[in-house]
Design a protein around this motif. Sequence first.
Motif, PDB file in Angstrom:
ATOM      1  N   HIS A  70       0.851  -1.178  -0.055  1.00  0.00           N
ATOM      2  CA  HIS A  70       0.020   0.086  -0.120  1.00  0.00           C
ATOM      3  C   HIS A  70       0.758   1.448  -0.001  1.00  0.00           C
ATOM      4  CE1 HIS A  70       0.975   0.525   4.308  1.00  0.00           C
ATOM      5  NE2 HIS A  70       0.763  -0.680   4.366  1.00  0.00           N
ATOM      6  N   THR A  71       0.400   2.270  -0.131  1.00  0.00           N
ATOM      7  CA  THR A  71       0.755   3.595  -0.310  1.00  0.00           C
ATOM      8  C   THR A  71       1.117   4.241   1.284  1.00  0.00           C
ATOM      9  OG1 THR A  71      -1.129   5.052  -0.370  1.00  0.00           O
ATOM     10  CG2 THR A  71      -0.047   4.265  -2.410  1.00  0.00           C
ATOM     11  N   ASP A  72       1.762   5.262   1.247  1.00  0.00           N
ATOM     12  CA  ASP A  72       2.133   5.879   2.644  1.00  0.00           C
ATOM     13  C   ASP A  72       0.759   6.527   2.936  1.00  0.00           C
ATOM     14  OD1 ASP A  72       4.816   5.192   2.607  1.00  0.00           O
ATOM     15  OD2 ASP A  72       5.531   7.336   2.284  1.00  0.00           O
ATOM     16  N   GLU A  73       0.183   7.204   2.039  1.00  0.00           N
ATOM     17  CA  GLU A  73      -1.390   7.665   2.253  1.00  0.00           C
ATOM     18  C   GLU A  73      -2.178   6.551   2.957  1.00  0.00           C
ATOM     19  OE1 GLU A  73       1.153   9.820  -0.137  1.00  0.00           O
ATOM     20  OE2 GLU A  73       0.319   7.973  -0.774  1.00  0.00           O
ATOM     21  N   GLU A  74      -2.088   5.252   2.403  1.00  0.00           N
ATOM     22  CA  GLU A  74      -2.970   4.120   3.160  1.00  0.00           C
ATOM     23  C   GLU A  74      -2.480   3.419   4.282  1.00  0.00           C
ATOM     24  OE1 GLU A  74      -5.038   2.573  -1.033  1.00  0.00           O
ATOM     25  OE2 GLU A  74      -2.513   2.093  -0.684  1.00  0.00           O
ATOM     26  N   LEU A  75      -1.254   4.168   4.775  1.00  0.00           N
ATOM     27  CA  LEU A  75      -0.595   3.367   5.992  1.00  0.00           C
ATOM     28  C   LEU A  75      -1.354   3.356   7.219  1.00  0.00           C
ATOM     29  CD1 LEU A  75       1.949   2.154   7.273  1.00  0.00           C
ATOM     30  CD2 LEU A  75       2.650   4.402   7.647  1.00  0.00           C
ATOM     31  N   GLU A  76      -2.112   4.641   7.561  1.00  0.00           N
ATOM     32  CA  GLU A  76      -2.922   4.853   8.781  1.00  0.00           C
ATOM     33  C   GLU A  76      -4.229   3.846   8.721  1.00  0.00           C
ATOM     34  OE1 GLU A  76      -5.606   8.495  10.946  1.00  0.00           O
ATOM     35  OE2 GLU A  76      -4.135   8.998   9.635  1.00  0.00           O
ATOM     36  N   GLN A  77      -4.880   3.731   7.446  1.00  0.00           N
ATOM     37  CA  GLN A  77      -5.949   3.148   7.268  1.00  0.00           C
ATOM     38  C   GLN A  77      -5.722   1.635   7.490  1.00  0.00           C
ATOM     39  OE1 GLN A  77      -7.947   2.917   3.392  1.00  0.00           O
ATOM     40  NE2 GLN A  77      -9.715   2.461   4.344  1.00  0.00           N
ATOM     41  N   GLU A  78      -4.618   1.047   6.901  1.00  0.00           N
ATOM     42  CA  GLU A  78      -4.173  -0.230   7.152  1.00  0.00           C
ATOM     43  C   GLU A  78      -4.029  -0.602   8.784  1.00  0.00           C
ATOM     44  OE1 GLU A  78      -0.170  -3.018   6.510  1.00  0.00           O
ATOM     45  OE2 GLU A  78      -0.050  -0.917   7.006  1.00  0.00           O
ATOM     46  N   LEU A  79      -3.081   0.261   9.297  1.00  0.00           N
ATOM     47  CA  LEU A  79      -2.972  -0.065  10.931  1.00  0.00           C
ATOM     48  C   LEU A  79      -4.163  -0.138  11.648  1.00  0.00           C
ATOM     49  CD1 LEU A  79       0.543   1.830  11.239  1.00  0.00           C
ATOM     50  CD2 LEU A  79       0.185  -0.834  11.149  1.00  0.00           C
ATOM     51  N   CYS A  80      -5.051   1.064  11.409  1.00  0.00           N
ATOM     52  CA  CYS A  80      -6.341   1.159  12.123  1.00  0.00           C
ATOM     53  C   CYS A  80      -7.206   0.080  11.983  1.00  0.00           C
ATOM     54  CB  CYS A  80      -6.893   2.489  11.842  1.00  0.00           C
ATOM     55  SG  CYS A  80      -6.251   4.120  12.393  1.00  0.00           S
ATOM     56  N   SER A  81      -7.301  -0.445  10.658  1.00  0.00           N
ATOM     57  CA  SER A  81      -8.151  -1.467  10.264  1.00  0.00           C
ATOM     58  C   SER A  81      -7.709  -2.765  11.232  1.00  0.00           C
ATOM     59  CB  SER A  81      -7.996  -1.582   8.731  1.00  0.00           C
ATOM     60  OG  SER A  81      -8.821  -0.703   8.027  1.00  0.00           O
ATOM     61  N   ILE A  82      -6.633  -2.906  11.188  1.00  0.00           N
ATOM     62  CA  ILE A  82      -5.942  -4.281  12.043  1.00  0.00           C
ATOM     63  C   ILE A  82      -6.396  -4.054  13.287  1.00  0.00           C
ATOM     64  CG2 ILE A  82      -3.979  -5.509  12.415  1.00  0.00           C
ATOM     65  CD1 ILE A  82      -2.850  -4.630   9.758  1.00  0.00           C
ATOM     66  N   VAL A  83      -5.933  -2.892  14.030  1.00  0.00           N
ATOM     67  CA  VAL A  83      -6.057  -2.935  15.423  1.00  0.00           C
ATOM     68  C   VAL A  83      -7.656  -2.686  15.729  1.00  0.00           C
ATOM     69  CG1 VAL A  83      -3.966  -1.853  15.923  1.00  0.00           C
ATOM     70  CG2 VAL A  83      -5.986  -0.250  15.721  1.00  0.00           C
ATOM     71  N   ASP A  84      -8.498  -2.279  14.772  1.00  0.00           N
ATOM     72  CA  ASP A  84      -9.986  -2.201  14.983  1.00  0.00           C
ATOM     73  C   ASP A  84     -10.792  -3.453  15.257  1.00  0.00           C
ATOM     74  OD1 ASP A  84      -9.743   0.664  15.145  1.00  0.00           O
ATOM     75  OD2 ASP A  84     -10.730   1.017  13.203  1.00  0.00           O
ATOM     76  N   LEU A  85     -10.015  -4.382  14.389  1.00  0.00           N
ATOM     77  CA  LEU A  85     -10.545  -5.933  14.460  1.00  0.00           C
ATOM     78  C   LEU A  85      -9.939  -6.397  15.480  1.00  0.00           C
ATOM     79  CD1 LEU A  85     -10.606  -6.439  10.342  1.00  0.00           C
ATOM     80  CD2 LEU A  85     -12.626  -6.190  12.174  1.00  0.00           C
ATOM     81  N   GLY A  86      -9.372  -6.108  16.447  1.00  0.00           N
ATOM     82  CA  GLY A  86      -8.733  -6.787  17.354  1.00  0.00           C
ATOM     83  C   GLY A  86      -7.261  -7.381  17.267  1.00  0.00           C
ATOM     84  N   GLY A  87      -6.397  -6.813  16.287  1.00  0.00           N
ATOM     85  CA  GLY A  87      -5.303  -7.448  15.793  1.00  0.00           C
ATOM     86  C   GLY A  87      -4.068  -6.610  16.613  1.00  0.00           C
ATOM     87  N   SER A  88      -2.843  -7.081  16.587  1.00  0.00           N
ATOM     88  CA  SER A  88      -1.756  -6.292  17.174  1.00  0.00           C
ATOM     89  C   SER A  88      -0.794  -6.523  16.099  1.00  0.00           C
ATOM     90  CB  SER A  88      -1.172  -6.910  18.539  1.00  0.00           C
ATOM     91  OG  SER A  88       0.077  -6.161  18.895  1.00  0.00           O
ATOM     92  N   VAL A  89      -0.149  -5.296  15.590  1.00  0.00           N
ATOM     93  CA  VAL A  89       0.913  -5.271  14.675  1.00  0.00           C
ATOM     94  C   VAL A  89       2.176  -5.421  15.097  1.00  0.00           C
ATOM     95  CG1 VAL A  89       1.704  -4.298  12.514  1.00  0.00           C
ATOM     96  CG2 VAL A  89      -0.691  -3.949  12.842  1.00  0.00           C
ATOM     97  N   VAL A  90       2.726  -6.518  15.508  1.00  0.00           N
ATOM     98  CA  VAL A  90       3.744  -6.741  16.062  1.00  0.00           C
ATOM     99  C   VAL A  90       5.051  -6.369  15.477  1.00  0.00           C
ATOM    100  CG1 VAL A  90       5.278  -8.711  17.235  1.00  0.00           C
ATOM    101  CG2 VAL A  90       2.973  -9.058  16.946  1.00  0.00           C
ATOM    102  N   ASN A  91       5.141  -6.306  14.242  1.00  0.00           N
ATOM    103  CA  ASN A  91       6.517  -5.831  13.482  1.00  0.00           C
ATOM    104  C   ASN A  91       6.212  -5.325  12.184  1.00  0.00           C
ATOM    105  OD1 ASN A  91       6.360  -8.254  12.178  1.00  0.00           O
ATOM    106  ND2 ASN A  91       8.092  -9.118  13.048  1.00  0.00           N
TER     107      ASN A  91
END
Length: 177
Positions: A75-96
Motif C-alpha cells: 500500500h501507499t504511505d497515504e494508506e498506512l494509517e487506514q491499514e494499521l487502524c483497520s487491523i487494530v480495530d478488528l482486534g489485531g496487534s501489529v507486532v512488526n
Amino acid sequence: MMTGSKRRDAIINQIKGSTVPVSGRALAKEYEVSRQVIVQDIALIRASGYDIISTNRGYVLHTPHVAYRIFKVHHTDEELEQELCSIVDLGGSVVNVIVNHRVYGHLEAELNINSRRKVMEFLEDIKNGKSSPLKNITSNYHYHRVEAENEETLDMIEEMLRRKGYLVHMEGPFESI
C-alpha cells in the motif's frame, strides 16, 4: 531523558522478553527512576490492557495463547494509517514490519501497535523523525506479523486486507521482493 511513555514501552518489552520475573528494583535502577515511579508505570501498563502479575521475585507478563499470521501487504504511505487502524480495530496487534530487500536482505523493525493511539504515535514518530516507512525501500511491499486472540480474528483481518486490496499472495515464506 526518556519520556514516561517510552519508558513504559521499554518496560513492557523487557518483561515480555524475560524468562524470569523482572524486579521493580532492577527496573528502577535501569531507567534511573524511583521504585515508586515503576509501581506507577506498572499500574498504567495494566490499565492499558497488559496482564502484569506481581510476584515476590518481580513482574511477569501473563500471556494467554496468542494466534498469529504473517501477512504480505502492499500500500501507499497515504494508506498506512487506514491499514494499521483497520487491523487494530478488528482486534489485531501489529507486532512488526519486515522487508526482504534484494541487497540488504531481511530487515525487521518492532512496532507493537495494538490501538489507534499507538497508530497515531507511530505516524507522529515517522513524521517527526523526518523519515519514511521501511516499506518504501521495497516499493511498498512488506510483511507484518499480526497477533490476535484467536484464528477467527485473524481470518477477519485477512479478509479485510484482501477486500481493501492490501493483501499480496505469498508463494513461500518471505520470498524476495
